[in-house]
Design an enzyme around this catalytic site. Structure first.
Site, PDB file in Angstrom:
ATOM      1  N   LYS A 163      48.671   8.051  11.328  1.00 60.62           N
ATOM      2  CA  LYS A 163      48.524   7.911   9.833  1.00 60.62           C
ATOM      3  C   LYS A 163      48.399   9.084   8.872  1.00 60.62           C
ATOM      4  O   LYS A 163      47.493   9.859   9.087  1.00 60.62           O
ATOM      5  CB  LYS A 163      47.431   7.140   9.546  1.00 60.62           C
ATOM      6  CG  LYS A 163      47.328   6.835   7.798  1.00 60.62           C
ATOM      7  CD  LYS A 163      45.666   6.046   7.820  1.00 60.62           C
ATOM      8  CE  LYS A 163      45.511   5.827   6.264  1.00 60.62           C
ATOM      9  NZ  LYS A 163      44.316   5.066   5.950  1.00 60.62           N
ATOM     10  N   ASP A 215      44.087   9.353  -0.505  1.00 59.18           N
ATOM     11  CA  ASP A 215      44.264   8.077  -0.725  1.00 59.18           C
ATOM     12  C   ASP A 215      43.135   7.712  -1.946  1.00 59.18           C
ATOM     13  O   ASP A 215      42.162   7.664  -1.873  1.00 59.18           O
ATOM     14  CB  ASP A 215      43.558   7.303   0.526  1.00 59.18           C
ATOM     15  CG  ASP A 215      43.566   6.032   0.317  1.00 59.18           C
ATOM     16  OD1 ASP A 215      44.001   5.470  -0.401  1.00 59.18           O
ATOM     17  OD2 ASP A 215      43.046   5.176   1.241  1.00 59.18           O
ATOM     18  N   LYS A 221      39.884   3.536  -5.885  1.00 60.92           N
ATOM     19  CA  LYS A 221      38.770   3.806  -5.051  1.00 60.92           C
ATOM     20  C   LYS A 221      37.928   4.118  -6.384  1.00 60.92           C
ATOM     21  O   LYS A 221      38.037   4.655  -7.110  1.00 60.92           O
ATOM     22  CB  LYS A 221      38.939   4.761  -4.158  1.00 60.92           C
ATOM     23  CG  LYS A 221      39.658   4.466  -2.778  1.00 60.92           C
ATOM     24  CD  LYS A 221      39.642   5.445  -1.839  1.00 60.92           C
ATOM     25  CE  LYS A 221      40.282   5.146  -0.374  1.00 60.92           C
ATOM     26  NZ  LYS A 221      39.672   4.048   0.307  1.00 60.92           N
ATOM     27  N   ASP A 267      42.413  11.700   4.862  1.00 59.68           N
ATOM     28  CA  ASP A 267      43.145  10.478   5.254  1.00 59.68           C
ATOM     29  C   ASP A 267      44.448  10.699   5.950  1.00 59.68           C
ATOM     30  O   ASP A 267      45.166   9.734   6.449  1.00 59.68           O
ATOM     31  CB  ASP A 267      43.353   9.481   4.037  1.00 59.68           C
ATOM     32  CG  ASP A 267      43.382   8.094   4.352  1.00 59.68           C
ATOM     33  OD1 ASP A 267      42.757   7.656   5.304  1.00 59.68           O
ATOM     34  OD2 ASP A 267      43.689   7.267   3.457  1.00 59.68           O
ATOM     35  N   ASP A 306      44.954  -0.410  -1.505  1.00 63.65           N
ATOM     36  CA  ASP A 306      44.178   0.474  -0.715  1.00 63.65           C
ATOM     37  C   ASP A 306      44.149   0.201   0.697  1.00 63.65           C
ATOM     38  O   ASP A 306      43.812   1.102   1.620  1.00 63.65           O
ATOM     39  CB  ASP A 306      42.512   0.372  -1.240  1.00 63.65           C
ATOM     40  CG  ASP A 306      41.768   1.619  -0.799  1.00 63.65           C
ATOM     41  OD1 ASP A 306      42.285   2.735  -0.410  1.00 63.65           O
ATOM     42  OD2 ASP A 306      40.555   1.694  -1.164  1.00 63.65           O
ATOM     43  N   GLU A 347      46.688   0.903   2.547  1.00 65.01           N
ATOM     44  CA  GLU A 347      47.864   1.436   2.523  1.00 65.01           C
ATOM     45  C   GLU A 347      48.186   1.905   4.082  1.00 65.01           C
ATOM     46  O   GLU A 347      49.324   2.293   4.380  1.00 65.01           O
ATOM     47  CB  GLU A 347      48.131   2.654   1.414  1.00 65.01           C
ATOM     48  CG  GLU A 347      47.339   4.071   2.130  1.00 65.01           C
ATOM     49  CD  GLU A 347      45.969   3.961   2.065  1.00 65.01           C
ATOM     50  OE1 GLU A 347      45.432   3.035   1.713  1.00 65.01           O
ATOM     51  OE2 GLU A 347      45.575   4.835   3.183  1.00 65.01           O
ATOM     52  N   ARG A 401      47.924   1.020   7.139  1.00 66.11           N
ATOM     53  CA  ARG A 401      48.638  -0.258   7.920  1.00 66.11           C
ATOM     54  C   ARG A 401      50.027  -0.156   7.542  1.00 66.11           C
ATOM     55  O   ARG A 401      50.868  -0.698   8.361  1.00 66.11           O
ATOM     56  CB  ARG A 401      47.789  -1.349   8.053  1.00 66.11           C
ATOM     57  CG  ARG A 401      47.696  -2.046   6.750  1.00 66.11           C
ATOM     58  CD  ARG A 401      46.537  -3.223   6.759  1.00 66.11           C
ATOM     59  NE  ARG A 401      45.343  -2.701   6.585  1.00 66.11           N
ATOM     60  CZ  ARG A 401      44.204  -3.249   6.395  1.00 66.11           C
ATOM     61  NH1 ARG A 401      44.130  -4.656   6.728  1.00 66.11           N
ATOM     62  NH2 ARG A 401      42.927  -2.829   6.287  1.00 66.11           N
TER      63      ARG A 401
HETATM   64  N1  BES Z   1      41.415   5.544   4.172  1.00 66.25           N
HETATM   65  C1  BES Z   1      40.726   4.180   4.000  1.00 66.25           C
HETATM   66  C2  BES Z   1      39.695   3.774   5.069  1.00 66.25           C
HETATM   67  C3  BES Z   1      38.394   4.883   5.272  1.00 66.25           C
HETATM   68  C4  BES Z   1      37.579   4.920   4.256  1.00 66.25           C
HETATM   69  C5  BES Z   1      38.438   5.644   6.418  1.00 66.25           C
HETATM   70  C6  BES Z   1      36.477   5.821   4.442  1.00 66.25           C
HETATM   71  C7  BES Z   1      37.316   6.262   6.788  1.00 66.25           C
HETATM   72  C8  BES Z   1      36.488   6.505   5.687  1.00 66.25           C
HETATM   73  C9  BES Z   1      41.637   3.022   3.919  1.00 66.25           C
HETATM   74  O1  BES Z   1      42.992   3.208   3.575  1.00 66.25           O
HETATM   75  C10 BES Z   1      41.072   1.965   3.068  1.00 66.25           C
HETATM   76  O2  BES Z   1      40.705   2.205   2.013  1.00 66.25           O
HETATM   77  N2  BES Z   1      40.611   0.805   3.695  1.00 66.25           N
HETATM   78  C11 BES Z   1      40.224  -0.300   3.074  1.00 66.25           C
HETATM   79  C12 BES Z   1      40.804  -1.572   3.123  1.00 66.25           C
HETATM   80  C13 BES Z   1      40.567  -2.727   2.512  1.00 66.25           C
HETATM   81  C14 BES Z   1      41.081  -2.285   1.073  1.00 66.25           C
HETATM   82  C15 BES Z   1      41.012  -3.909   3.028  1.00 66.25           C
HETATM   83  C16 BES Z   1      38.691  -0.135   3.311  1.00 66.25           C
HETATM   84  O3  BES Z   1      38.534  -0.134   4.786  1.00 66.25           O
HETATM   85  O4  BES Z   1      37.925  -0.509   2.688  1.00 66.25           O
HETATM   86 ZN    ZN Z   2      43.753   5.241   3.712  1.00 64.44          ZN
HETATM   87 ZN    ZN Z   3      43.196   2.912   1.290  1.00 62.56          ZN
END
Ligand code: BES
Ligand code: ZN
Ligand code: ZN
Length: 453
Positions: free
Chosen positions: A221, A226, A233, A244, A303, A305, A307
């Site tokens: 990824k 992000d 966020k 990220d 967010d 993104e 996947r």
């Molecule tokens: N990059 C983030 C996940 C992340 C956050 C990894 C903090 C490590 C530390 C990812 O893109 C994300 O924002 N995921 C969301 C998904 C949700 C919107 C379904 C999450 O995990 O809150």
């Molecule tokens: Zn992310």
């Molecule tokens: Zn994200």
């Protein structure tokens, strides 16, 4: 000087490191002078891991280092910046991981700030051991550097350039679809995530090695920043999001190691990379994207993104029917809630690969922990108007539903392992300075070496 010069073949007069556990230390006291006994005691030394003490056991000063009798990554990992500058040699035979620990502990990120000192150096005469340790330290350090570099200097085109320079160095073939070219090749998801950013999204593709070897495909990824997209966020949530692209950094470091060690595999490295930004043309909640696999995805949250980048890359990876696909991603906060920041969450249908990876994680102090691809939870990804949604609106099992989403894009014929990881040390520990970390890289390399060499 940096980590690559922290392990050297020979030195004029290295200082000795004497490894002692508590009972060896008692013995050592019996064999050494009262002065040395008192000196070491006054420095609080008892032979425990993490302790050091200077003594004058011969004409030269030596340093006592506590350990538990077994050399691990941690044994020497805090010494490069704890000991004064100079060259050291260990009084006992130490294994590869202890040497790697020294090299990883010598790392510093000095692109924007001069380091206040150079790390201490370790003399390792055994050429084979030294070179292998250095190759592994180099791969991890590359990953760390890429993660630590802020988004202003690490955009999708920078990541592409990193992969391109590796392709040149190892005479690999290279391809990259940029911006609208992604749409020509059916990668509507990567395109949607990155199209609002100045530096266009892309899918970077490196291929290396003899075609008669088993094909291993690494996917990482590469979200260079992000912001969360339109479902923005919070400030705290965004603060670390230069990391990220950690999955991409790990896949790139691992690919470099595989090529430098000439592992007998046919390697494919796929890096989908984009900045998840906002502007008038940003993708939106409610949009429906078409993907490389032909599945349509309704956006629940912009967010989620990572996947979306991975689904197009995994579908493409599956098309060439590799023996093994491994992806690395900073995919969910939920995985961090489940296993914390120091352990990589691992998903796979293969019990045998999971067991082996777990063991390699333990022996290499790079722990991974398996989580379930619990199929009944797939219904949380049902969409009323598309084949699936990109994120479940239920607050439960976020890491599992993310993995199940990816699973829909991987061919059932192929072994697949997915890592959801932190890619960052939240605090300094031996061999692990605070900052970007190539988690799971050494574990997976050690597994691949066993499986394919
Ligand atoms: N990059 C983030 C996940 C992340 C956050 C990894 C903090 C490590 C530390 C990812 O893109 C994300 O924002 N995921 C969301 C998904 C949700 C919107 C379904 C999450 O995990 O809150
Ligand atoms: Zn992310
Ligand atoms: Zn994200």
């Amino acid at each position: 000087m940096n980590q690559s010069e922290s392990i050297i073949p020979n030195a004029e007069q290295p200082s000795q490191i004497i490894l002692l556990n508590p009972s060896d230390y008692e013995k050592w006291r019996g064999e050494n002078s009262d002065i040395d006994n008192e000196l070491s005691q006054n420095q609080g030394f008892a032979g425990k891991p993490g302790q050091t003490a200077w003594v004058k056991s011969s004409e030269k000063l030596s340093v006592l280092v506590g350990w538990d009798g077994e050399a691990t990554l941690e044994t020497l990992g805090n010494l490069p910046y704890k000991l004064p500058e100079g060259v050291y040699v260990v009084d006992k035979e130490i294994d590869l991981n202890a040497i790697i620990g020294w090299g990883l502990g010598a790392y510093s990120f000095d692109r924007y700030k001069k380091p206040s000192r150079a790390p201490a150096q370790l003399e390792i005469k055994n050429q084979q051991l030294r070179e292998k340790a250095l190759a592994i330290v180099d791969a991890v350090s590359l990953g760390r550097d890429l993660i630590n570099t802020p988004a202003s200097d690490m955009s999708p085109s920078h990541l592409e350039a990193e992969v391109f320079s590796l392709a040149e160095q190892f005479e690999a073939s290279f391809n990259c679809w940029i911006g609208d070219e992604l749409l020509d090749h059916g990668c509507g998801a990567i395109h949607a995530v990155g199209r609002a950013a100045d530096d266009p999204p892309r899918l970077v593709d490196l291929q290396w090695g003899d075609e008669s070897n088993p094909q291993v495909c690494l996917v990482g990824k590469g979200v260079t920043f992000d912001s969360g997209g339109l479902d923005l966020k919070s400030a705290a949530g965004m603060r670390q999001m230069k990391k990220d692209m950690g999955g991409a950094a790990i896949a790139i470091g691992l690919a470099k190691l595989i090529m430098s060690q000439n592992l007998p595999v046919q390697l494919r490295l796929l890096i989908p990379t984009a900045e998840n930004s906002i502007s008038g043309n940003a993708f939106r909640p409610g949009d429906v994207l078409s993907t490389r696999k032909g599945l349509t995805v309704e956006i629940d949250n912009t967010d989620a993104e990572g996947r979306l980048l991975l689904c197009d890359a995994l579908a493409l990876a599956s098309e060439s029917e590799p023996d093994l696909i491994i992806d690395f991603a900073t995919l969910t906060g939920a995985a961090r809630s489940a296993v914390g920041a120091e352990i990589s969450a691992m998903f796979t249908d293969s019990d045998s690969i999971a067991d082996k990876l777990f063991t390699h994680g333990e022996t290499n102090s790079d722990p991974v922990w398996r989580m379930p691809l619990h199929e009944p939870y797939s219904s949380m990804l049902d969409s009323k108007i598309a084949d699936l949604v990109n994120s479940s609106s239920s607050g439960y099992a976020g890491a599992i539903t993310a993995a199940l989403f990816l699973n829909r894009f991987v061919s059932n014929q192929t072994d697949w392992v997915h890592f959801d990881l932190m890619a960052y040390n939240t605090k300094t520990r031996p061999a692990r300075p605070e900052g970007g970390e190539a988690m799971a890289l050494r574990t997976v390399y050690s597994y691949l070496e066993e499986a394919y060499a």
